[in-house]
Design a protein around this motif. Structure first.
Motif, mmCIF file in Angstrom:
data_model
loop_
_atom_site.group_PDB
_atom_site.id
_atom_site.type_symbol
_atom_site.label_atom_id
_atom_site.label_comp_id
_atom_site.label_asym_id
_atom_site.label_seq_id
_atom_site.Cartn_x
_atom_site.Cartn_y
_atom_site.Cartn_z
ATOM 1 N N SER A 47 0.831 -1.187 0.000
ATOM 2 C CA SER A 47 0.000 0.000 0.000
ATOM 3 C C SER A 47 0.874 1.249 0.000
ATOM 4 O O SER A 47 2.035 1.205 0.413
ATOM 5 N N GLU A 48 0.297 2.327 -0.487
ATOM 6 C CA GLU A 48 0.983 3.609 -0.532
ATOM 7 C C GLU A 48 0.130 4.654 0.173
ATOM 8 O O GLU A 48 -1.081 4.720 -0.044
ATOM 9 N N SER A 49 0.748 5.468 0.989
ATOM 10 C CA SER A 49 0.024 6.521 1.685
ATOM 11 C C SER A 49 -0.487 7.559 0.695
ATOM 12 O O SER A 49 0.163 7.845 -0.312
ATOM 13 N N SER A 51 -1.793 11.504 0.397
ATOM 14 C CA SER A 51 -1.782 12.785 1.108
ATOM 15 C C SER A 51 -3.179 13.397 1.110
ATOM 16 O O SER A 51 -3.891 13.358 0.108
ATOM 17 N N GLU A 73 -6.400 12.702 6.937
ATOM 18 C CA GLU A 73 -5.144 11.971 6.896
ATOM 19 C C GLU A 73 -5.411 10.493 7.154
ATOM 20 O O GLU A 73 -6.461 10.120 7.686
ATOM 21 N N GLY A 74 -4.457 9.657 6.803
ATOM 22 C CA GLY A 74 -4.544 8.240 7.153
ATOM 23 C C GLY A 74 -5.029 7.322 6.058
ATOM 24 O O GLY A 74 -5.105 6.108 6.262
ATOM 25 N N TRP A 75 -5.343 7.858 4.872
ATOM 26 C CA TRP A 75 -5.780 7.006 3.769
ATOM 27 C C TRP A 75 -4.569 6.389 3.065
ATOM 28 O O TRP A 75 -3.514 7.013 2.956
ATOM 29 N N SER A 76 -4.752 5.165 2.568
ATOM 30 C CA SER A 76 -3.711 4.473 1.806
ATOM 31 C C SER A 76 -4.333 3.830 0.578
ATOM 32 O O SER A 76 -5.518 3.481 0.575
ATOM 33 N N ARG A 92 -8.706 3.170 5.116
ATOM 34 C CA ARG A 92 -8.332 3.977 6.286
ATOM 35 C C ARG A 92 -8.877 3.263 7.506
ATOM 36 O O ARG A 92 -10.080 3.249 7.748
#
Length: 203
Positions: A47-49, A51, A73-76, A92
């Motif tokens: 997974s990739e964060s 922004s 914030e906190g989604w991937s 998230r």
């Protein structure tokens, strides 16, 4: 004095070459792949964060590009379950956001009601017990109109949304759910479904 044999050393026949060397090289390469590939997969993130506040391109078609912006914030992005330009799986915590970019091939393009019915069929094809409720009108923050409703599958409950582009030649379909997600979990991020934005290609 050694007796001459009359045989030219350059004309002597050489024995057969051993096949063990290339076989050994091939076996070594296979062994390296077997050992190294799981290690590479373990090192590379699944997974990739993502922004918050930055538009994420999620597809294009029919002269329009679509993007999604994450307010929290906190989604991937689940890279293993996503296909650029078509399907995206974001998460998230226990909440999963699945997004599909659709380019209808029919002419004239389908209405938003027809898109909703098509999304229902697609969801049931992936999970037979899944159902969509009767939809209600919804709008993006940019003012593009769509439909939203409840997604139910067993004990899982979430939200489904579809937005056609202004010319209806592409659409964005989303489900916001999660097997372990509570109603409060989904409500905390529900605003993400209104951040879809359509822009003309080339503009």
């Amino acid at each position: 004095m050694a007796e001459a044999t009359g045989e030219d050393p350059r004309t002597r026949r050489r024995g057969p070459r051993s096949n063990w060397v290339p076989l050994g090289v091939a076996a070594g390469a296979v062994a390296l792949l077997v050992v190294a590939w799981p290690l590479v997969n373990a090192l590379l993130p699944a997974s990739e964060s993502v922004s918050s506040g930055d538009p994420v391109p999620v597809g294009s078609g029919g002269g329009y590009q679509a993007s999604l912006t994450f307010p929290q914030e906190g989604w991937s992005l689940n890279t293993g379950a996503s296909q650029a330009g078509h399907t995206y799986r974001f998460h998230r915590g226990p909440v999963e956001l699945t997004l599909n970019s659709v380019t209808p091939a029919t002419s004239p393009p389908p209405s938003v009601r027809e898109l909703w019915k098509g999304m229902g069929r697609l969801i049931r094809a992936g999970e037979a017990s899944a159902r969509l409720s009767e939809p209600e009108a919804i709008s993006t923050h940019d003012g593009d109109d769509g439909l939203a409703g409840t997604l139910e599958s067993g004990s899982r409950r979430g939200t489904a949304v579809v937005y056609p582009s202004p010319n209806r030649r592409m659409a964005v379909e989303m489900t916001l759910a999660g097997r372990e997600a509570t109603t409060d979990d989904i409500a905390a991020v529900a605003d993400v479904v209104r951040t879809v934005s359509f822009t003309r290609e080339g503009s």
